[in-house]
Design a protein around this motif. Structure first.
Motif, PDB file in Angstrom:
ATOM      1  N   ASN A   7       0.873  -1.167   0.000  1.00 42.01           N
ATOM      2  CA  ASN A   7       0.000   0.000   0.000  1.00 42.01           C
ATOM      3  C   ASN A   7       0.914   1.221   0.000  1.00 42.01           C
ATOM      4  N   PHE A   8       0.386   2.362  -0.425  1.00 46.45           N
ATOM      5  CA  PHE A   8       1.175   3.600  -0.384  1.00 46.45           C
ATOM      6  C   PHE A   8       0.506   4.519   0.628  1.00 46.45           C
ATOM      7  N   ALA A  16       0.301  -4.551   4.405  1.00 41.50           N
ATOM      8  CA  ALA A  16      -0.946  -4.502   5.176  1.00 41.50           C
ATOM      9  C   ALA A  16      -0.694  -5.073   6.569  1.00 41.50           C
ATOM     10  N   GLU A  17      -1.479  -4.605   7.527  1.00 41.97           N
ATOM     11  CA  GLU A  17      -1.307  -5.097   8.907  1.00 41.97           C
ATOM     12  C   GLU A  17      -1.497  -6.605   8.999  1.00 41.97           C
ATOM     13  N   SER A  18      -2.396  -7.143   8.164  1.00 46.18           N
ATOM     14  CA  SER A  18      -2.693  -8.581   8.217  1.00 46.18           C
ATOM     15  C   SER A  18      -1.508  -9.420   7.751  1.00 46.18           C
ATOM     16  N   GLY A  19      -0.611  -8.820   6.952  1.00 47.10           N
ATOM     17  CA  GLY A  19       0.491  -9.587   6.368  1.00 47.10           C
ATOM     18  C   GLY A  19       0.047 -10.444   5.195  1.00 47.10           C
ATOM     19  N   ASP A  20      -1.237 -10.375   4.828  1.00 46.24           N
ATOM     20  CA  ASP A  20      -1.746 -11.189   3.717  1.00 46.24           C
ATOM     21  C   ASP A  20      -1.643 -10.438   2.392  1.00 46.24           C
ATOM     22  N   ASP A  44      -5.890  -0.675   7.771  1.00 47.24           N
ATOM     23  CA  ASP A  44      -4.986  -0.076   6.786  1.00 47.24           C
ATOM     24  C   ASP A  44      -5.650   1.127   6.112  1.00 47.24           C
ATOM     25  N   ALA A  45      -6.950   0.970   5.815  1.00 51.22           N
ATOM     26  CA  ALA A  45      -7.663   2.095   5.189  1.00 51.22           C
ATOM     27  C   ALA A  45      -7.700   3.282   6.142  1.00 51.22           C
ATOM     28  N   GLU A  46      -7.877   2.997   7.419  1.00 50.53           N
ATOM     29  CA  GLU A  46      -7.913   4.098   8.406  1.00 50.53           C
ATOM     30  C   GLU A  46      -6.566   4.809   8.487  1.00 50.53           C
TER      31      GLU A  46
END
Ligand code: NAD
Length: 483
Positions: A7-8, A16-20, A44-46
């Motif tokens: 993500n940028f 991403a926080e999930s690592g997926d 991540d969107a937040e």
């Protein structure tokens, strides 16, 4: 091992926080994994929204010409990467190379166009109702906006939302469709390379079902610009308007091209052939219904079938007439509509079968289909198919033509093929569509005029592109100055 992109957020490429992650595959050859992207979650969107909010004040306070200079540099940067962007677009979305090259060029031109427009943002001065007063308006950015886009024009649509949003001084969180996120990723890279400050553009990938809520309801999002299906767009519009956000959704179509007795039939067939089967029929503006006057119906059907049978279907990189569908889901949906049409009693004149041997083995290919004897109330005449399928409907006279053309819930694009000026003008007056054309295909848009639909094709709030593109991304402040 294929490349993985982040993500940028706030000027940095992050996981991403999930690592997926998820795979993007080439629809012409599903063994070819084009890239991996982040399977982001709401968190991540937040983060992306927070970065955009933090960057907003400084970006809005930059003089318009400075913002424009950055957009211009981004346009030049994309021009220098045109080959790469074109090839990537073909590999992830499937369309023919020349169509993809045209689309990338459109994105280059859109950035140059709105770079210039950022110099013109202003307001008007009006005559006040008294002395020693000044009465004027001023256009201001909305703040932080989210941009949610489909896969079928994966570089042009993000460009025609991003460029006016940035030109007007907004900051952005962009979410591309998961089938084709590379094109938006390249746009974001070009903007960063052009010197866009950190946080002004943020890019988050992943499922709409997960990212949709923060992008449409977060308290700090001021507006949502969405393009995609009518079903998702309707829920986006509802979610965003709940929080009184400005929202714009451009959605599906069921576009007619009318063929009248004065038409040159070869010209009509070419207009319908390109309009219906170009981009594999995966354009919101694709011609999906040919409404043909009874005097030329048989001649038209014969010529249309011949045209469809001559179409070369193949991998987009070989620049065929028609490439694959973007995904298994889109392929299955088209094949299902072929069955529905046959069951409803329409005549399948040609095509509609999956191509699966040899070079077609690993791709989502269908031979372009022409149905005749279609009644306008059949599902194949009413529902968006999003594949290379044309339904031919016979009309008895001009009134019948207009009634049939307007008798759908969509109203995006429409055209008439005729040499009769009165008929052409009457059609332009009475057709219920946001784009109306004479002697031209329903697809294809100029970048400096408004674009948007009527009826269920649009939320009918604002238009996109041209000057109208800036209207959505700006608010008008009215100023009473006394001295
Ligand atoms: P789609 O509606 O499935 O997806 C569009 C975008 O919305 C994607 O980024 C997707 O991830 C996201 N999304 C999915 N669920 C969401 C949710 N619950 N909340 C928020 N976002 C969500 O459409 P698609 O299949 O990508 O694109 C094809 C459709 O787009 C067709 O219907 C076509 O007519 C339409 N389209 C319209 C225009 C136009 O300008 N009118 C242009 C191109 C495509």
């Amino acid at each position: 091992m294929e490349q993985a992109f982040g993500n940028f957020v706030n000027g940095e490429w992050v996981d991403a926080e999930s690592g997926d992650t998820f795979e993007v595959v080439n629809p012409a050859d599903t063994a070819d994994v084009v890239a991996r992207f982040q399977r982001s979650t709401a968190a991540d969107a937040e983060d992306a929204i927070e970065a955009a909010v933090a960057a907003q004040h400084e970006w809005a306070n930059r003089p318009g010409p400075e913002r424009g200079a950055i957009l211009n540099r981004a346009s030049q940067e994309l021009a220098s990467r045109k080959e790469e962007a074109t090839e990537m677009l073909v590999r992830e979305e499937g369309k023919a190379r020349s169509e993809a090259a045209g689309e990338v060029q459109r994105a280059i031109d859109i950035f140059a166009y709105y770079a210039q427009k950022s110099l013109d943002l202003g307001g008007v001065v009006k005559s006040p109702s008294g002395r020693n007063k000044e009465l004027s308006t001023k256009r201001e950015p909305l703040g932080t906006v989210s941009i949610i886009t489909p896969w079928n024009y994966p570089i042009a649509i993000p460009a025609w939302k991003l460029a006016p949003a940035l030109a007007a001084g907004n900051t952005v969180v962009a979410k591309p469709a998961s089938e084709a996120p590379n094109s938006t990723r390249i746009l974001v890279e070009c903007l960063a390379e052009a010197g866009l400050p950190d946080g002004v553009v943020n890019f988050v990938t992943g499922p709409g079902s997960e990212l949709g809520a923060p992008l449409t309801t977060h308290a700090e999002i001021d507006a949502v610009s969405f393009t995609g299906s009518t079903s998702v767009g309707t829920s986006v519009a509802q979610a965003a308007s709940e929080g009184l956000k400005r929202v714009q959704c451009e959605m599906g179509g069921k576009n007619p091209t009318v063929v009248m007795p004065s038409a040159d039939i070869d010209e009509a067939v070419e207009i319908l052939g390109v309009g219906a089967f170009g981009t594999t029929g995966q354009s919101c503006t694709a011609a999906s219904r040919a409404i043909v006057h009874e005097d030329v119906y048989d001649e038209f059907v014969d010529a249309m079938v011949e045209y469809a049978e001559d179409i070369v279907v193949g991998p987009g990189l070989d620049d065929p007439d028609v490439g694959p569908h973007v995904s298994q889901g889109e392929l299955d949906s088209t094949l299902e509509y072929i069955d529905i049409g046959v069951d409803e009693g329409a005549t399948l004149e040609t095509g509609g079968e999956r191509l699966a041997d040899g070079e077609y083995d690993d791709g989502y290919y269908v031979r372009p289909a022409v149905f005749s004897d279609v009644d306008n109330d059949m599902r194949i005449a009413q529902e968006e198919i999003f594949g290379p399928v044309l339904s031919v409907i016979e009309a008895s006279d001009f009134e019948d033509v207009l009634e049939l053309a307007n008798d759908v819930e969509f109203g995006l694009s429409a055209s008439i093929v005729t040499q009769d000026l009165t008929e052409a003008n009457e059609f332009l007056d009475r057709i219920e569509a946001g784009v109306a054309k004479v002697n031209e295909k329903t697809t294809g848009l100029e970048l400096h005029v408004p674009f948007g639909g009527y009826k269920q094709s649009s939320t009918n709030t604002y238009r996109e592109q041209g000057d109208a593109g800036l209207d959505f991304f700006t608010a008008t402040k009215t100023i009473y100055r006394n001295y």
